[in-house]
Every structure is written in C-alpha cells, then in structure tokens.
Design an enzyme around this catalytic site. Structure first.
Site, PDB file in Angstrom:
ATOM      1  N   ASP A  22       4.370   0.479  -9.428  1.00 48.09           N
ATOM      2  CA  ASP A  22       5.289   0.774  -8.481  1.00 48.09           C
ATOM      3  C   ASP A  22       5.581   2.307  -8.428  1.00 48.09           C
ATOM      4  OD1 ASP A  22       6.064  -1.479  -7.015  1.00 48.09           O
ATOM      5  OD2 ASP A  22       7.341  -2.201  -8.719  1.00 48.09           O
ATOM      6  N   ASP A  64       2.441  -5.975  -1.882  1.00 47.13           N
ATOM      7  CA  ASP A  64       3.368  -4.697  -1.884  1.00 47.13           C
ATOM      8  C   ASP A  64       2.548  -3.408  -2.287  1.00 47.13           C
ATOM      9  OD1 ASP A  64       4.497  -7.340  -2.538  1.00 47.13           O
ATOM     10  OD2 ASP A  64       6.238  -6.441  -3.237  1.00 47.13           O
TER      11      ASP A  64
END
Ligand code: GLY
Length: 414
Positions: free
Chosen positions: A119, A176
């Site tokens: 992330d 994602d």
C-alpha cells in the site's frame, strides 16, 4: 447478473432522447455549480476533521459511538486525508489549505521506507504525490523515489507481481494492488528508472491474465506459489463470496487499468479498462451508487430462494448496503477513461456515467451536512462487511476519489 439497464439501453436513451441517465433531471445543476457546492462542504469538513487530530493522527472513518476513528501513518489509508486537502487546495488555491495539506502530508513521511506493505503506493502517491502534482513541493520527488524503491522490493519476477498481503503459505496478490502501480510509473518517468516501469507492466499483465473472469468481473485475492508462479486459489477477502464481484475491487480494477492505459499508452490496458467499464456500466444500480458487492445485491434483488439475505448485504430496514467509495473511485476512473478511449461514443457514455455518479454522491443521500459526519464529506461507505469493520460509515478514500472525480470533470487535475 441482474441489471436495471444495459449499455445498449443507456446508449439508446442518450441517442434518442439526447438525455442523461435516470438519476439526473432536465434542470440539472451545472458541474461548476456542483463543484462550488461540494467544495464549500469539503473545506468546512476538512477544517473540522483537522481540528480533531494531533501531530501523528489522521482520519480513517467513524466509530459506532459517532466519534472519529483515527489512524497513524502505518495504515493503508494514511495518504487520503492529506490528498483530500491537496484537492481542496487544487480547487480554491487558498494558501491556508496548502499549509494544512503539507502539514498532514508530512505525517506520512516514514512510509517511504516501508517494505512490509504494497500500500506504499496509495500512501505516498496520494500524499506526497499530490504535494508535488498540486502543491509543487519539489522535495516530494525524493520521497516518491524512496517509496518506489521500497515497493519494488515486493516484486517477485517468477510470479510477475508485487506481493500484497504477507502470508507464510502463499504469495497473495489482491486486485487493489493495481492502484500502487501509479507510483512506479510516475517515478520511472521522473527519474528515468525503467525497472519500475518493467515491474508495473509485469504486474498489470499478470493481473490481466489471472484476476478476471471471462466477463471481466474480477476476483479479489489470488494465491500464487512463490517458486513457480502457479495460481492455487482465487477468492474474496472483503466481498460476499469467492465467486462474487466485490464492488470496490471492481472499482480498483477499472481505475488501475485506466491509469495504466493513460500513463503507458499500452493498447491492451486500454482494452482491458474498456471491458471492465462495460461490465461495470451493465451492473450499476439505478441510482449509480454501487451496492457493497454486485453479486450479493443481485441475489437479494432477485429474491433468491434460501438466501441468507443479511450475509448478502440486506440491512435491518430492508435496504441493501452501499459502498460510496466504490462509486467515487469508479466515477473518477470513468472521467479518465472518457479522455483515454479512442471510441468517441463510448467516451461520451463514460463521462455521462461519471457525471451521474458524481451527482448521486453530491445529493443529500450521500453528501454530509457541514459540521456532521466527523468532518468526512461522504456518508455510506463500506470497508469490510463480513469482518464487521467500517460498515455504512464515512471513509477517507471515498472523500478523496469523490473530489478527484469532480476536479477531473472540471479539468483541474489530471
Ligand atoms: N485496499 C483495501 C480496501 O479497498 O479495502
């Protein structure tokens, strides 16, 4: 999958009536007026949110007691509030918001050296990426570069992807993760470091091959064997079921491939984005704000016999759980796709859907009253329903992509 309308119906409506999708009325608010209204709310909400923070905390969501759920830079969402404030500054050019954005951005500084999370792309690109892109703060470049180097340590050339979640038994990659490629392609161009471009192409190619069903709906999580690159399992982490289409996952897929198409000019990514977009348009609900999981919602709407309706997303009042963040991400992606696709008719459709989604989110159903919602802009986001985490609450990333979608519609950010 059940749909209230199809692309054909939508296109026909546009052609025959010259009209806009069902959610709009003929007396529509102009986009510039909508932007002025939403950014007036956003300014007040950002000040309210910031007033609840200390030197290290950042907004995440809202707790059951109605107070703000805060977080720190270790959390994947840390970059979204700084990014939201950068977008407010992009709109109003008010130096006070520039100062606030930079103050919030610097809370994310340690992330540039994190190697334990994929992330890093979200965290640094939304904070420091916008400090450079919107704020012109040159020292952000080095932070972006460090973050790209950190993210690249998670790349495995045998699998061909950067690793998402660390697990002992498998090499896990979630849809994602397409979003983290933007950091890599930006840094590759900025510093002439082609290895980052190679990694992002590889990750996108492997994801395109493995993460989609024949109809271009997406799986959420794939397990790979680290030593061979073999896929051993396709399943969900945050959706209704392994074979369902989790709304935010599909939104990440659309945004990720659209971004790669735009940034690299690669035809296969554009084709993939267009196919994901067509699936999305066919499966959007009538009011353009996604239910939390397309498949779960479709089963409820179809009154499927024997269905565990609560598990599928039915709320106590009989409505179906929404995810405003999926709509915000999708709207922003649709604006970009409308500017990237070579098919002019499809471009118009993408923009109309984006506008319809933005209008829906800017309605009182989703837009917070100033001074409420803990300082967040949008209501009704869903983090992880089955984990009972962040259900029907504001989410910092919903706000970020909502403002981005509006600024993109206005041509104020890329
Ligand atoms: N990337 C985590 C999520 O979308 O919930």
């Amino acid at each position: 999958m059940k749909s209230r309308f199809t692309i054909v119906a939508l296109s026909a409506a546009f052609l025959m009536l010259g009209s806009v999708p069902a959610y709009s009325s003929s007396k529509e608010e102009k986009i510039d007026d909508l932007a002025a209204r939403v950014f007036a709310v956003a300014e007040k909400q950002a000040v309210m949110a910031a007033s609840q923070l200390d030197a290290t905390t950042l907004p995440k969501s809202m707790k059951a007691d109605g107070t703000m759920a805060k977080t720190i830079c270790r959390d994947w969402v840390c970059g979204f509030f700084p990014g939201t404030v950068w977008y407010i500054y992009a709109y109003n050019q008010d130096p006070e918001f520039k100062d606030l954005a930079w103050e919030q951005t610097q809370k994310c500084a340690p992330v540039q050296f994190y190697r334990t999370t994929h992330d890093v792309g979200f965290m640094i690109n939304c904070s420091y990426g916008n400090a450079l892109r919107v704020g012109g703060i040159e020292e952000s470049r080095e932070v972006l570069r460090n973050a790209a180097h950190s993210l690249a340590t998670r790349f495995n050339p045998v699998v061909g992807c950067t690793r998402s979640w660390d697990a002992k038994d498998s090499y896990r990659v979630i849809i994602d993760n397409m979003m983290n490629l933007e950091l890599l392609v930006r840094v590759a161009d900025m510093f002439n470091e082609p290895q980052f471009r190679d990694i992002s192409f590889s990750h996108a190619d492997v994801t395109m091959k493995n993460h989609f069903r024949p109809d271009y709906s997406s799986y959420h999580v794939l397990n790979y064997v680290e030593e061979t690159g073999e896929v051993t399992k396709k399943y969900t982490g945050q959706g209704y079921a392994d074979e369902s289409t989790w709304a935010r996952g599909q939104a990440w897929a659309l945004y990720g491939f659209t971004m790669m198409a735009e940034k690299t000019g690669e035809k296969s990514y554009l084709e993939q984005a267009e196919k994901i977009a067509r699936w999305t348009i066919e499966n959007l609900p009538e009011d353009y704000v996604q239910y939390w999981d397309y498949t779960g919602a479709a089963k409820i709407l179809a009154n499927e016999p024997g269905l565990d309706r609560k598990w599928a997303g039915e709320l106590p009042d009989g409505s179906i759980l929404r995810d405003a963040s999926a709509a915000a991400i999708t709207a922003s992606a649709f604006v970009k796709l409308s500017e990237t696709t070579k098919d002019r008719k499809f471009a118009k459709l993408c923009r109309k859907v984006a506008v319809a989604q933005v209008r829906a989110l800017a309605s009182s159903d989703y837009l917070a009253e100033p001074g409420t919602n803990c300082g967040f802009i949008l209501k009704h986001g869903t983090g992880a329903y089955h984990g009972n985490s962040e259900v029907d609450v504001p989410l910092s990333y919903a706000d970020y992509y909502f403002l981005e979608a509006i600024l993109r519609l206005q041509g104020k950010v890329e």
